[in-house]
Design a protein around this motif. Structure first.
Motif, PDB file in Angstrom:
ATOM      1  N   SER A   7       0.855  -1.182   0.000  1.00 40.05           N
ATOM      2  CA  SER A   7       0.000   0.000   0.000  1.00 40.05           C
ATOM      3  C   SER A   7       0.891   1.232   0.000  1.00 40.05           C
ATOM      4  O   SER A   7       2.105   1.135   0.193  1.00 40.05           O
ATOM      5  CB  SER A   7      -0.925   0.011   1.218  1.00 40.05           C
ATOM      6  OG  SER A   7      -0.178   0.054   2.415  1.00 40.05           O
ATOM      7  N   GLY A   8       0.272   2.394  -0.229  1.00 45.47           N
ATOM      8  CA  GLY A   8       1.014   3.640  -0.136  1.00 45.47           C
ATOM      9  C   GLY A   8       1.392   4.280  -1.457  1.00 45.47           C
ATOM     10  O   GLY A   8       1.928   5.383  -1.480  1.00 45.47           O
ATOM     11  N   GLY A   9       1.133   3.577  -2.552  1.00 44.77           N
ATOM     12  CA  GLY A   9       1.442   4.172  -3.850  1.00 44.77           C
ATOM     13  C   GLY A   9       0.518   5.340  -4.150  1.00 44.77           C
ATOM     14  O   GLY A   9      -0.455   5.601  -3.440  1.00 44.77           O
ATOM     15  N   GLY A  10       0.837   6.051  -5.210  1.00 40.28           N
ATOM     16  CA  GLY A  10      -0.002   7.188  -5.587  1.00 40.28           C
ATOM     17  C   GLY A  10       0.669   8.013  -6.657  1.00 40.28           C
ATOM     18  O   GLY A  10       1.690   7.613  -7.233  1.00 40.28           O
ATOM     19  N   LEU A  18       7.048   9.658  -1.164  1.00 36.59           N
ATOM     20  CA  LEU A  18       6.059   8.626  -0.902  1.00 36.59           C
ATOM     21  C   LEU A  18       6.651   7.622   0.067  1.00 36.59           C
ATOM     22  O   LEU A  18       7.858   7.377   0.052  1.00 36.59           O
ATOM     23  CB  LEU A  18       5.649   7.891  -2.183  1.00 36.59           C
ATOM     24  CG  LEU A  18       4.627   8.554  -3.104  1.00 36.59           C
ATOM     25  CD1 LEU A  18       4.476   7.738  -4.376  1.00 36.59           C
ATOM     26  CD2 LEU A  18       3.285   8.732  -2.422  1.00 36.59           C
ATOM     27  N   ARG A  19       5.784   7.018   0.874  1.00 36.12           N
ATOM     28  CA  ARG A  19       6.209   5.910   1.721  1.00 36.12           C
ATOM     29  C   ARG A  19       5.319   4.712   1.415  1.00 36.12           C
ATOM     30  O   ARG A  19       4.113   4.753   1.610  1.00 36.12           O
ATOM     31  CB  ARG A  19       6.118   6.250   3.209  1.00 36.12           C
ATOM     32  CG  ARG A  19       6.736   5.144   4.076  1.00 36.12           C
ATOM     33  CD  ARG A  19       6.729   5.460   5.547  1.00 36.12           C
ATOM     34  NE  ARG A  19       5.452   5.171   6.170  1.00 36.12           N
ATOM     35  CZ  ARG A  19       5.295   4.944   7.470  1.00 36.12           C
ATOM     36  NH1 ARG A  19       6.339   4.964   8.283  1.00 36.12           N
ATOM     37  NH2 ARG A  19       4.095   4.709   7.964  1.00 36.12           N
ATOM     38  N   LEU A  20       5.953   3.670   0.937  1.00 37.66           N
ATOM     39  CA  LEU A  20       5.247   2.428   0.643  1.00 37.66           C
ATOM     40  C   LEU A  20       5.319   1.506   1.854  1.00 37.66           C
ATOM     41  O   LEU A  20       6.307   1.501   2.579  1.00 37.66           O
ATOM     42  CB  LEU A  20       5.862   1.733  -0.568  1.00 37.66           C
ATOM     43  CG  LEU A  20       6.018   2.571  -1.838  1.00 37.66           C
ATOM     44  CD1 LEU A  20       6.578   1.696  -2.959  1.00 37.66           C
ATOM     45  CD2 LEU A  20       4.727   3.213  -2.248  1.00 37.66           C
ATOM     46  N   TYR A 116       7.779 -15.363  -2.928  1.00 38.65           N
ATOM     47  CA  TYR A 116       6.503 -14.744  -2.596  1.00 38.65           C
ATOM     48  C   TYR A 116       6.478 -13.290  -3.048  1.00 38.65           C
ATOM     49  O   TYR A 116       7.460 -12.557  -2.855  1.00 38.65           O
ATOM     50  CB  TYR A 116       6.254 -14.820  -1.078  1.00 38.65           C
ATOM     51  CG  TYR A 116       6.343 -16.224  -0.550  1.00 38.65           C
ATOM     52  CD1 TYR A 116       7.491 -16.671   0.090  1.00 38.65           C
ATOM     53  CD2 TYR A 116       5.285 -17.116  -0.708  1.00 38.65           C
ATOM     54  CE1 TYR A 116       7.595 -17.967   0.572  1.00 38.65           C
ATOM     55  CE2 TYR A 116       5.375 -18.421  -0.231  1.00 38.65           C
ATOM     56  CZ  TYR A 116       6.537 -18.832   0.391  1.00 38.65           C
ATOM     57  OH  TYR A 116       6.624 -20.122   0.859  1.00 38.65           O
ATOM     58  N   TRP A 117       5.340 -12.907  -3.618  1.00 38.47           N
ATOM     59  CA  TRP A 117       5.182 -11.563  -4.169  1.00 38.47           C
ATOM     60  C   TRP A 117       3.829 -10.993  -3.773  1.00 38.47           C
ATOM     61  O   TRP A 117       2.842 -11.719  -3.676  1.00 38.47           O
ATOM     62  CB  TRP A 117       5.269 -11.591  -5.687  1.00 38.47           C
ATOM     63  CG  TRP A 117       6.625 -11.985  -6.182  1.00 38.47           C
ATOM     64  CD1 TRP A 117       7.101 -13.254  -6.356  1.00 38.47           C
ATOM     65  CD2 TRP A 117       7.685 -11.107  -6.565  1.00 38.47           C
ATOM     66  NE1 TRP A 117       8.395 -13.218  -6.826  1.00 38.47           N
ATOM     67  CE2 TRP A 117       8.776 -11.906  -6.960  1.00 38.47           C
ATOM     68  CE3 TRP A 117       7.812  -9.718  -6.614  1.00 38.47           C
ATOM     69  CZ2 TRP A 117       9.984 -11.369  -7.393  1.00 38.47           C
ATOM     70  CZ3 TRP A 117       9.012  -9.188  -7.055  1.00 38.47           C
ATOM     71  CH2 TRP A 117      10.076  -9.994  -7.439  1.00 38.47           C
ATOM     72  N   GLY A 118       3.805  -9.682  -3.588  1.00 39.45           N
ATOM     73  CA  GLY A 118       2.539  -9.000  -3.394  1.00 39.45           C
ATOM     74  C   GLY A 118       1.935  -8.628  -4.731  1.00 39.45           C
ATOM     75  O   GLY A 118       2.493  -8.908  -5.794  1.00 39.45           O
ATOM     76  N   GLN A 119       0.791  -7.969  -4.659  1.00 32.93           N
ATOM     77  CA  GLN A 119       0.069  -7.626  -5.891  1.00 32.93           C
ATOM     78  C   GLN A 119       0.576  -6.327  -6.509  1.00 32.93           C
ATOM     79  O   GLN A 119       0.252  -6.011  -7.651  1.00 32.93           O
ATOM     80  CB  GLN A 119      -1.432  -7.512  -5.603  1.00 32.93           C
ATOM     81  CG  GLN A 119      -1.885  -6.176  -5.015  1.00 32.93           C
ATOM     82  CD  GLN A 119      -1.436  -5.951  -3.581  1.00 32.93           C
ATOM     83  OE1 GLN A 119      -0.976  -6.862  -2.913  1.00 32.93           O
ATOM     84  NE2 GLN A 119      -1.585  -4.713  -3.107  1.00 32.93           N
ATOM     85  N   GLY A 120       1.346  -5.585  -5.760  1.00 33.96           N
ATOM     86  CA  GLY A 120       1.935  -4.359  -6.277  1.00 33.96           C
ATOM     87  C   GLY A 120       1.140  -3.112  -5.917  1.00 33.96           C
ATOM     88  O   GLY A 120      -0.059  -3.173  -5.657  1.00 33.96           O
ATOM     89  N   THR A 121       1.838  -1.993  -5.900  1.00 28.65           N
ATOM     90  CA  THR A 121       1.201  -0.694  -5.694  1.00 28.65           C
ATOM     91  C   THR A 121       1.811   0.277  -6.699  1.00 28.65           C
ATOM     92  O   THR A 121       3.026   0.300  -6.889  1.00 28.65           O
ATOM     93  CB  THR A 121       1.370  -0.212  -4.238  1.00 28.65           C
ATOM     94  OG1 THR A 121       0.618   0.990  -4.030  1.00 28.65           O
ATOM     95  CG2 THR A 121       2.830   0.035  -3.872  1.00 28.65           C
ATOM     96  N   GLN A 122       0.961   1.044  -7.363  1.00 27.50           N
ATOM     97  CA  GLN A 122       1.409   1.899  -8.464  1.00 27.50           C
ATOM     98  C   GLN A 122       1.965   3.220  -7.949  1.00 27.50           C
ATOM     99  O   GLN A 122       1.352   3.880  -7.099  1.00 27.50           O
ATOM    100  CB  GLN A 122       0.245   2.177  -9.425  1.00 27.50           C
ATOM    101  CG  GLN A 122       0.584   3.099 -10.576  1.00 27.50           C
ATOM    102  CD  GLN A 122       1.554   2.474 -11.560  1.00 27.50           C
ATOM    103  OE1 GLN A 122       1.491   1.276 -11.835  1.00 27.50           O
ATOM    104  NE2 GLN A 122       2.447   3.291 -12.110  1.00 27.50           N
ATOM    105  N   VAL A 123       3.103   3.595  -8.486  1.00 29.26           N
ATOM    106  CA  VAL A 123       3.715   4.896  -8.215  1.00 29.26           C
ATOM    107  C   VAL A 123       3.827   5.641  -9.534  1.00 29.26           C
ATOM    108  O   VAL A 123       4.379   5.116 -10.498  1.00 29.26           O
ATOM    109  CB  VAL A 123       5.110   4.732  -7.579  1.00 29.26           C
ATOM    110  CG1 VAL A 123       5.826   6.079  -7.499  1.00 29.26           C
ATOM    111  CG2 VAL A 123       4.991   4.109  -6.190  1.00 29.26           C
TER     112      VAL A 123
END
Length: 127
Positions: A7-10, A18-20, A116-123
């Motif tokens: 989380s934390g993307g934007g 930004l802080r992810l 293991y991988w997360g789903q990602g957050t867009q920056v």
């Protein structure tokens, strides 16, 4: 079962911050190497920063001096942790999907296979 949730993307302007965050569960706190990767459109995925089981950090050249990886030291649950990536002086070249990844073992490199991988957050960084 290991789960990673970023989380934390934007969207920010160049020079911004930004802080992810990555909420990791199902891992032994000191038995995994954690890392942040990113993938820009049309480019290969690349390592950004990593945090090994000894608490040591390493950065890709692209983020050296601008990015900081850390792990939440206050978690009482040995199977959970929160991994952070603080990014300053962002530029459009930092645009991409950022992924949290985990690998069993105390040490790791960006070229190692992460299980293991997360789903990602867009920056997205704009001028």
């Amino acid at each position: 079962q290991v789960q990673l949730v970023e989380s934390g993307g934007g969207s920010v302007q160049a020079g911004g911050y930004l802080r992810l965050s990555c909420d990791a569960s199902g891992i032994a706190r000191s038995g995994y190497c954690l890392a942040w990767f990113r993938q820009a459109p049309g480019k290969e995925r690349e390592g950004v920063a990593r945090y090994n089981g000894f608490g040591r950090t390493a950065y890709a050249a692209s983020g050296q001096g601008r990015f900081a990886i850390s792990k939440d030291p206050t978690s009482k649950d040995s199977a959970k942790a929160t991994l952070f990536l603080e990014m300053t002086s962002l530029s459009p070249e930092d645009t991409g999907m950022y992924y949290c990844a985990a690998r069993p073992g105390l040490t790791c490199g960006f070229r190692d296979e992460f299980a293991y991988w997360g789903q990602g957050t867009q920056v997205t960084v704009s001028l």
